[in-house]
Write an enzyme that holds these catalytic residues in place. Structure first.
Site, PDB file in Angstrom:
ATOM      1  N   ARG A  33      34.151  13.319 -17.129  1.00 45.41           N
ATOM      2  CA  ARG A  33      34.071  13.503 -18.578  1.00 45.41           C
ATOM      3  C   ARG A  33      35.298  12.979 -19.313  1.00 45.41           C
ATOM      4  NH1 ARG A  33      30.308  17.422 -20.240  1.00 45.41           N
ATOM      5  NH2 ARG A  33      30.819  16.836 -22.383  1.00 45.41           N
ATOM      6  N   HIS A  79      22.691   9.654 -19.164  1.00 43.01           N
ATOM      7  CA  HIS A  79      23.692  10.630 -19.625  1.00 43.01           C
ATOM      8  C   HIS A  79      23.011  11.774 -20.381  1.00 43.01           C
ATOM      9  CE1 HIS A  79      27.968  11.495 -20.243  1.00 43.01           C
ATOM     10  NE2 HIS A  79      27.679  11.868 -21.481  1.00 43.01           N
ATOM     11  N   TYR A 124      20.539   4.867 -39.153  1.00 41.75           N
ATOM     12  CA  TYR A 124      20.835   3.894 -40.198  1.00 41.75           C
ATOM     13  C   TYR A 124      21.654   2.702 -39.695  1.00 41.75           C
ATOM     14  CZ  TYR A 124      19.453   7.710 -43.309  1.00 41.75           C
ATOM     15  OH  TYR A 124      18.761   8.713 -43.935  1.00 41.75           O
TER      16      TYR A 124
END
Length: 750
Positions: A33, A79, A124
């Protein structure tokens, strides 16, 4: 509960379970991580984003695709975590003010330096990979890395990416794991490649030598790196430390304005504006008149600090702002990286580059080995095809006549299974004579390539040259000039309270009882102010609000109080003992003010004195500082200002016996503290019995006249009238005429 049901459970002490669970969690956070790997410099989520985009065909030449598509593929295939965190990691790799060499080319709102988290939602924005991302992906399908199953075993994903450049240093990164953290600043590509080449040529090179190529981090913003080179070398040797960066600015003298055109890394212009504006509003920047943000498309950073006049020192103003705002910032460096052995540790610059070069050399070896196998396999096929072309009629006959032509071909011409299969898959159009020539040409090219590959793989020096040439080629393709210049700068120093105060004229008034106040202006009638019952005017001094007022007590101690902190003259003031702690029974006798470089004459009625700069009387101690040493029974005389032009100036000393002595000011030494030198020669016995003491001292500028106040009268003595009283310092002096011997004071007249 039955025995069978109980056997389905494992029983263990809670302490052992929690210890193992926490350890597993810790290792997961550290390895999967938070910390980057030395090979490609990426964390797992970053690596999966880049790989997923390559699988979607989002190369630098492809059309943009919605970011939501990429995030969906990353979460669904590789993931399985939160989409917000995944998208934010993707955004960081696209921000040119966050990454030195962005991996993602974004279209739409991807945040701004003022607010990096102001990016639009992933539905967007659109994205594709940058040309630089090719250095991580180009060799992916060439046997260079290990492949591992994804989270559900349905797909394969690369364990690492075969980075052609040390991305771990180029883009840096930060992360916090369990019990450890990493902070790697970005660096310049060409400089890092030069260091790698130097290390390849000289494996015994030290970190200090490599620092000649990599002198400092290179931040995406063009701020100055001000950490000294020696300190940077120590950071790179130890793998940890702090690097300081400072905004870049220039002074436009005609407009009396400071223009800030580059901010430190990860510093928002809006935050800096807010910090400066807060100081202006709280009147802590009296020299600044206005603050403007003139940033636009052509000048992404243009913060204008308007000074009140051209008399202000821009260097001092910026020095203060560097010390009190984010215009100067420190960056923690901690080169904590997961090494090739899978263990995290703190690397020095040399060890980190050596580790990466080891990875890169092995990657190139694996790529060349993979290519050699492909070349040899193709040569093997071509050998079989050539055999078929040389015996084309017999081959065709076998294929037409035999039900199972493959084993017959293998037995007749000594072919392998792969060669026979290749012959059987030939199309009729490839049986032309021209194809035989093509095969021979391809065979020759591949044989030369095979020999070259074998020679490179068999020679460590040639392999190093291969790695070096590829590094230099990538540096030429993707490198650029340093953005953050390394400059020598002194430490920033904030202005003290007096420097930040507006410089306004004030009159400091001291009363007989030791009460003090300050009035604005120099035209104040200090004697006409109202005083408490039983109190009255004692002394006053003309100074400025940003200067300290100096008080002298009856023991010869000096005290300093900032003038702007004194109560207004509209009131009756406050006792100095509220702020200061003089010796018992000491009384405040005089107040001084003015420029710190002004000179004053301090004297005792025992006939001793010296010149002293006003700065030597400053003291932050409540109990002041001992300045004038008094002989037994002596008293302090009122201080006398010394003219700035001391050439030709004279000291006038008057005793209670009516004697007057005039001597050159230059005969009186300048001291910081002490008893001083003898001003006038009073017999010792008369001095001990207090029969004769000094009653007044004056300093006459060159050519000035003196007014002697005696009894109820006074007399003006011109410069020539004083000739009879001139003698060397320490002489007895000459008595004045009988009517002037009761001297009350001496005053300078023009």
């Amino acid at each position: 509960m039955s025995e069978n049901a109980a056997s389905d459970f494992e029983t263990q002490p809670l302490r052992e379970f929690t210890e193992r669970a926490y350890l597993d969690y810790s290792m997961y956070v550290i390895l999967d991580r938070a910390l980057p790997h030395v090979s490609d410099g990426l964390k797992p989520v970053q690596r999966r984003i880049v790989y997923a985009m390559s699988e979607l065909g989002l190369s630098a030449a492809a059309k943009y695709k919605k970011s939501a598509r990429t995030v969906g593929d990353v979460l669904g295939k590789y993931h399985p975590h939160g989409d917000a965190a995944c998208y934010e990691a993707m955004v960081h790799m696209a921000q040119p003010f966050t990454y030195r060499y962005p991996l993602i080319d974004g279209q739409g709102n991807w945040g701004s330096p003022d607010d990096p988290k102001s990016f639009a939602a992933m539905r967007y924005t659109e994205a594709r990979l940058t040309p630089y991302a090719r250095v991580l992906l180009n060799e992916l399908g060439q046997g260079t890395v290990e492949w591992i199953p994804n989270f559900d075993g349905a797909l394969q994903e690369p364990e690492r990416l075969p980075a052609r450049l040390p991305n771990v240093l180029l883009n840096g990164g930060s992360g916090i794991a369990v019990g450890m953290a990493t902070d790697i600043p970005p660096h310049n590509l060409r400089e890092v490649v030069d260091a790698c080449v130097h290390l390849l040529d000289r494996p015994e090179a030290t970190t200090a030598e490599l620092c000649e190529h990599v002198p400092a981090p290179d931040f995406p913003t063009a701020s100055d790196v001000i950490t000294p080179r020696e300190e940077l070398r120590t950071i790179y040797e130890r793998g940890h430390g702090t690097v300081r960066a400072r905004a870049r600015w220039e002074y436009e003298r005609e407009q009396a304005q400071i223009v800030i055109h580059a901010l430190p890394y990860q510093v928002a212009g809006a935050k800096v504006m807010e910090q400066i504006a807060a100081q202006i509003q709280s009147r802590k920047l009296p020299m600044v008149e206005d603050l403007r943000d003139e940033s636009d498309h052509d000048a992404p950073v243009r913060i204008v600090v308007q000074l009140r006049s051209r008399r202000q020192d821009p260097e001092r103003v910026m020095d203060h702002l560097f010390a009190t705002t984010d215009l100067e910032r420190g960056y923690r460096v901690h080169l904590n990286v997961i090494g090739l052995d899978g263990r995290p540790r703190v690397f020095s610059l040399r060890d980190l580059l050596a580790e990466w070069l080891s990875f890169r050399t092995e990657t190139v070896r694996r790529r060349l080995t993979w290519r050699l196998e492909k070349v040899e396999d193709r040569l093997h096929i071509l050998e079989g095809l050539l055999t078929a072309y040389l015996n084309i009629d017999e081959v065709i006959a076998i294929i037409r006549e035999e039900d199972e032509p493959k084993p017959v071909l293998m037995e007749r011409f000594g072919l392998s299974d792969a060669q026979a299969e290749a012959i059987l898959e030939l199309r009729l159009r490839h049986l032309a004579r021209l194809e035989e020539m093509k095969i021979r040409g391809e065979q020759g090219d591949l044989e030369r390539e095979r020999d070259e590959l074998r020679a490179t793989l068999g020679d460590a020096a040639r392999l190093r040259e291969q790695v070096k040439s590829e590094l230099l080629g990538d540096a030429e393709a993707h490198g650029d000039e340093r953005r953050s210049p390394l400059v020598q700068r002194g430490p920033a120093r904030a202005m003290d309270e007096t420097e930040l105060m507006p410089s306004e004229p004030v009159t400091v008034v001291l009363s007989e009882k030791g009460w003090v106040r300050a009035a604005k202006g120099h035209e104040v009638d200090a004697t006409g102010l109202s005083y408490k019952a039983g109190d009255g005017y004692l002394d006053h001094a003309l100074g400025r609000s940003n200067q300290p007022a100096i008080f002298l007590d009856s023991t010869g101690r000096a005290y300093a109080v900032p003038a702007h902190t004194l109560p207004s003259a509209r009131s009756q003031g406050e006792p100095l003992t509220k702020r200061l702690t003089p010796p018992e029974k000491a009384r405040f006798q005089s107040v001084l003010a003015g420029d710190s470089e002004s000179r004053w004459l301090l004297a005792s009625d025992a006939g001793y004195g010296f010149r002293v700069p006003l700065r030597e009387l400053f003291s932050r101690n409540r109990s002041g500082k001992a300045v004038l040493t008094l002989p037994d029974g002596a008293a302090v005389l009122p201080p006398v200002t010394v003219p700035a032009e001391a050439d030709g100036a004279e000291v006038v000393v008057a005793s209670s016996d009516g004697r007057l002595l005039v001597f050159p000011l230059e005969e009186l030494p300048e001291m910081a503290r002490g008893k001083g030198n003898k001003l006038i020669g009073i017999p010792a016995q008369r001095l001990r019995d207090r029969e004769e003491v000094v009653v007044a001292v004056a300093v006459l500028p060159a050519g000035a006249a003196l007014r002697v106040e005696a009894g109820k009268t006074g007399k003006r003595l011109s410069h020539s009238d004083l000739e009879a009283f001139r003698a060397a310092r320490g002489r007895r002096g000459v008595q004045l005429p009988r009517g002037l011997r009761q001297i009350r004071g001496l005053h300078v007249e023009n």
